[in-house]
Design a protein around this motif. Structure first.
Motif, PDB file in Angstrom:
ATOM      1  N   LYS A 173       9.988  -2.141   4.510  1.00  0.00           N
ATOM      2  CA  LYS A 173       8.626  -2.013   5.858  1.00  0.00           C
ATOM      3  C   LYS A 173       9.380   0.010   5.600  1.00  0.00           C
ATOM      4  N   PHE A 174      10.894  -0.664   6.272  1.00  0.00           N
ATOM      5  CA  PHE A 174      11.462   0.736   6.613  1.00  0.00           C
ATOM      6  C   PHE A 174      11.352   2.144   4.812  1.00  0.00           C
ATOM      7  N   GLU A 175      11.628   1.727   4.169  1.00  0.00           N
ATOM      8  CA  GLU A 175      11.513   1.643   2.655  1.00  0.00           C
ATOM      9  C   GLU A 175      10.178   2.050   2.725  1.00  0.00           C
ATOM     10  N   ALA A 176       9.058   1.182   2.281  1.00  0.00           N
ATOM     11  CA  ALA A 176       7.889   2.110   2.037  1.00  0.00           C
ATOM     12  C   ALA A 176       7.383   3.371   2.579  1.00  0.00           C
ATOM     13  N   ILE A 177       8.208   3.327   4.141  1.00  0.00           N
ATOM     14  CA  ILE A 177       7.574   4.401   4.670  1.00  0.00           C
ATOM     15  C   ILE A 177       8.596   5.613   5.052  1.00  0.00           C
ATOM     16  N   HIS A 178      10.162   5.608   3.599  1.00  0.00           N
ATOM     17  CA  HIS A 178      10.789   6.538   3.515  1.00  0.00           C
ATOM     18  C   HIS A 178       9.666   7.115   2.281  1.00  0.00           C
ATOM     19  N   ARG A 179       9.611   5.743   1.355  1.00  0.00           N
ATOM     20  CA  ARG A 179       8.635   6.223  -0.087  1.00  0.00           C
ATOM     21  C   ARG A 179       7.348   6.972  -0.368  1.00  0.00           C
ATOM     22  N   LEU A 180       6.578   6.983   0.574  1.00  0.00           N
ATOM     23  CA  LEU A 180       5.490   7.816   1.873  1.00  0.00           C
ATOM     24  C   LEU A 180       6.077   8.874   1.351  1.00  0.00           C
ATOM     25  N   THR A 181       6.856   9.455   2.751  1.00  0.00           N
ATOM     26  CA  THR A 181       6.934  10.074   2.822  1.00  0.00           C
ATOM     27  C   THR A 181       8.318  11.385   2.135  1.00  0.00           C
ATOM     28  N   GLU A 182       9.191  10.834   1.354  1.00  0.00           N
ATOM     29  CA  GLU A 182       9.827  11.402   1.005  1.00  0.00           C
ATOM     30  C   GLU A 182       9.364  11.310  -1.300  1.00  0.00           C
ATOM     31  N   GLN A 183       8.812  10.504  -1.291  1.00  0.00           N
ATOM     32  CA  GLN A 183       8.470  10.478  -2.933  1.00  0.00           C
ATOM     33  C   GLN A 183       7.399  10.902  -3.121  1.00  0.00           C
ATOM     34  N   ILE A 184       6.162   9.947  -2.464  1.00  0.00           N
ATOM     35  CA  ILE A 184       4.856   9.543  -2.815  1.00  0.00           C
ATOM     36  C   ILE A 184       4.143  10.549  -2.430  1.00  0.00           C
ATOM     37  N   ALA A 185       3.976  11.185  -1.427  1.00  0.00           N
ATOM     38  CA  ALA A 185       3.443  12.139  -0.448  1.00  0.00           C
ATOM     39  C   ALA A 185       4.231  13.318   0.860  1.00  0.00           C
ATOM     40  N   ARG A 188      -3.974  -9.479  -5.107  1.00  0.00           N
ATOM     41  CA  ARG A 188      -4.920  -8.874  -4.478  1.00  0.00           C
ATOM     42  C   ARG A 188      -4.842  -7.120  -5.095  1.00  0.00           C
ATOM     43  N   ALA A 189      -5.775  -6.925  -5.892  1.00  0.00           N
ATOM     44  CA  ALA A 189      -6.301  -5.344  -6.392  1.00  0.00           C
ATOM     45  C   ALA A 189      -5.814  -4.179  -4.977  1.00  0.00           C
ATOM     46  N   CYS A 190      -5.423  -3.270  -5.767  1.00  0.00           N
ATOM     47  CA  CYS A 190      -5.280  -1.541  -4.835  1.00  0.00           C
ATOM     48  C   CYS A 190      -6.606  -1.457  -4.020  1.00  0.00           C
ATOM     49  N   PRO A 191      -6.803  -2.258  -2.785  1.00  0.00           N
ATOM     50  CA  PRO A 191      -8.336  -1.767  -1.688  1.00  0.00           C
ATOM     51  C   PRO A 191      -8.335  -0.651  -1.680  1.00  0.00           C
ATOM     52  N   VAL A 192      -9.182  -0.136  -2.398  1.00  0.00           N
ATOM     53  CA  VAL A 192      -9.503   1.239  -2.006  1.00  0.00           C
ATOM     54  C   VAL A 192     -11.267   1.078  -2.086  1.00  0.00           C
ATOM     55  N   GLU A 193     -11.087   1.664  -0.858  1.00  0.00           N
ATOM     56  CA  GLU A 193     -13.167   2.084  -0.424  1.00  0.00           C
ATOM     57  C   GLU A 193     -13.953   1.740  -2.211  1.00  0.00           C
ATOM     58  N   GLY A 194     -14.972   0.826  -1.682  1.00  0.00           N
ATOM     59  CA  GLY A 194     -15.862   1.645  -2.936  1.00  0.00           C
ATOM     60  C   GLY A 194     -15.552   0.617  -4.197  1.00  0.00           C
ATOM     61  N   VAL A 195     -14.930   0.163  -3.887  1.00  0.00           N
ATOM     62  CA  VAL A 195     -14.342  -0.225  -5.362  1.00  0.00           C
ATOM     63  C   VAL A 195     -14.423  -1.682  -5.348  1.00  0.00           C
ATOM     64  N   ASP A 196     -15.446  -2.417  -6.518  1.00  0.00           N
ATOM     65  CA  ASP A 196     -16.161  -3.544  -6.598  1.00  0.00           C
ATOM     66  C   ASP A 196     -16.776  -4.144  -5.027  1.00  0.00           C
ATOM     67  N   ASN A 216       0.715  -1.527   0.202  1.00  0.00           N
ATOM     68  CA  ASN A 216       0.102  -0.354  -0.114  1.00  0.00           C
ATOM     69  C   ASN A 216       0.485   1.588  -0.176  1.00  0.00           C
ATOM     70  N   PHE A 217       1.603   0.954  -0.534  1.00  0.00           N
ATOM     71  CA  PHE A 217       3.131   1.732  -0.338  1.00  0.00           C
ATOM     72  C   PHE A 217       3.544   2.170  -1.760  1.00  0.00           C
ATOM     73  N   THR A 218       2.439   2.213  -2.784  1.00  0.00           N
ATOM     74  CA  THR A 218       3.530   2.295  -3.896  1.00  0.00           C
ATOM     75  C   THR A 218       2.691   3.377  -4.531  1.00  0.00           C
TER      76      THR A 218
END
Length: 445
Positions: A103-115, A305-313, A49-51
């Protein structure tokens, strides 16, 4: 006879009106307190969930994500580097380390690249305050289970350099560092304490300014860690054993020792630690989980599994810990045939061992009240364990955090006290641990 009846009805209506007025006043007061920094010290994550295409800027089915934090007024999320306990072997340590780094890399990805415009990584208490002023959500990293350290104490510093600001010595099952709370039923490796390496790790955490976390290790290991630690300790997500007698909760002796250290217990919003199920039901659920675990997709496997967005399917938000009578984590990810079989087995189990009613926000604040009375309001805080089993009626995601504030107001806590409970106490302890680290550094010169 009509006049007394009319009088009674009038009295009832007057009481109802007064109650509604009181509720409105309490709600208004709770909203006025909404500006305090609200911190949740334990939120599990899945790197899937951090892509770039699936992340916390979206309203996922996860209990924590940006839209839900905004809705509930949550300001700080301790995102957790958790690795399940495995074999105490070189291969086991190597696999655990790889999982932790992901998991470390996922968190850094969120704060440094994604958002980076929405989330910021906080490495100090001052960072938390600064990010709050910038209207960004603060992310802090906690490590749940020291297993990924392996036999290399130098990895404590590596994890600290990657952003970790607390670490627990064990999870469910003894690690190479400490006995676990599960030792009460499964037996201990270190005589209900720390290993020699575990004692080294406590000293290293003190040297770095990393908080020693008491959630999950055995009671004896916790008391030993408190004795050895030169800095205040924390329990990042624990409960009160006097009100719910399960090994994961802390008894009064541990609470008083934690207070003496200057530390803080973050009361945990996990249904089964607030309203424990019977031992027979717990054993049956554990057996059921073991039966279906091989058919559940591995964590972070985006291929299954696909991205678990609420309301999708038709996807809806995750219900923390499972509704009573339906507690089988990961069941929603089972193949259709296995899920049908699992539901049949759960129905049979419910008939034999009826589920306990789900805990509520009132039950949760009962534990806060107990801890405050036992060790003082300066030593108590709040945690959810969202996306790791947490969630109760009324506080099932970050979006419902206001309900906790409202119940605290209803119990008579004032703004200053609520600010301490929602994060002030944890920030104080974190700062004190940093001061101890600086003193130790000066002595070492």
């Amino acid at each position: 006879m009509k006049k007394p009846l009319i009088a009674c009805l009038s009295a009832v209506l007057a009481l109802q009106a007064a109650a509604q007025t009181d509720d409105a006043a309490l709600i208004a007061k709770a909203h006025r307190i909404a500006h305090v920094i609200k911190m949740d010290t334990h939120n599990d994550i899945d790197p899937a969930n951090f892509t770039a295409t699936c992340n916390y800027t979206q309203r996922l089915t996860t209990q924590v994500n940006l839209p839900k934090m905004i809705e509930g007024g949550m300001d700080v999320s301790f995102m957790i580097v958790y690795v399940e306990q495995g074999p105490l072997t070189p291969a086991g340590y190597d696999d655990a380390y790889k999982q932790a780094i992901a998991k470390f890399e996922a968190i850094h990805r969120l704060t440094e690249q994604i958002a980076p415009d929405k989330f910021g990584l906080a490495l100090t208490p001052k960072d938390v305050v600064a990010l709050h002023k910038q209207a960004k959500k603060a992310v802090v990293i906690g490590v749940e289970n020291g297993y990924p350290i392996g036999t290399d104490v130098a990895r404590v510093k590596e994890f600290y350099d990657r952003g970790a600001r607390y670490l627990s010595m064990a999870h469910n099952g003894a690690s190479q560092l400490a006995d676990s709370n599960t030792g009460e039923t499964e037996g201990y490796l270190y005589n209900n304490g720390l290993s020699a390496e575990g004692r080294e790790v406590v000293a290293e955490m003190n040297r770095l300014g990393m908080m020693v976390d008491l959630s999950h290790p055995a009671k004896g290991a916790n008391l030993e860690a408190i004795r050895l630690s030169k800095a205040p300790v924390i329990a990042s997500h624990s409960g009160v054993r006097a009100l719910a007698n399960v090994p994961r909760n802390m008894d009064d002796e541990q609470l008083l020792a934690l207070k003496k250290s200057g530390g803080v217990i973050q009361i945990n919003g996990v249904n089964s630690f607030l309203k424990p199920t019977s031992m027979e039901r717990f054993a049956a659920l554990k057996k059921l989980h073991a039966e279906f675990a091989p058919y559940m997709p591995k964590e972070s496997s985006s291929a299954v599994r696909a991205c678990p967005v609420e309301g999708v399917d038709g996807r809806v938000g995750r219900k923390g810990g499972g509704a009573p009578g339906h507690e089988l984590p990961g069941m929603e990810d089972l193949p259709a045939d296995k899920r049908a079989l699992a539901e049949q087995r759960i129905a049979e189990l419910n008939a034999k061992y009826p589920p306990t009613p789900r805990a509520t926000v009132k039950d949760f604040v009962d534990e806060i009240d107990y801890a405050v009375k036992k060790i003082g309001v300066d030593h108590v805080g709040i945690a959810s364990d969202f996306d790791g089993g947490g969630g109760i009626e009324g506080w099932d995601s970050a979006a419902e955090a206001f309900n906790v504030t409202l119940e605290l107001v209803r119990r008579g806590y004032n703004e200053k006290q609520i600010a301490k409970l929602w994060g002030g106490n944890l920030l104080r302890v974190w700062g004190e641990d940093e001061k101890v680290a600086r003193k130790l550094e000066k002595r070492a010169r």
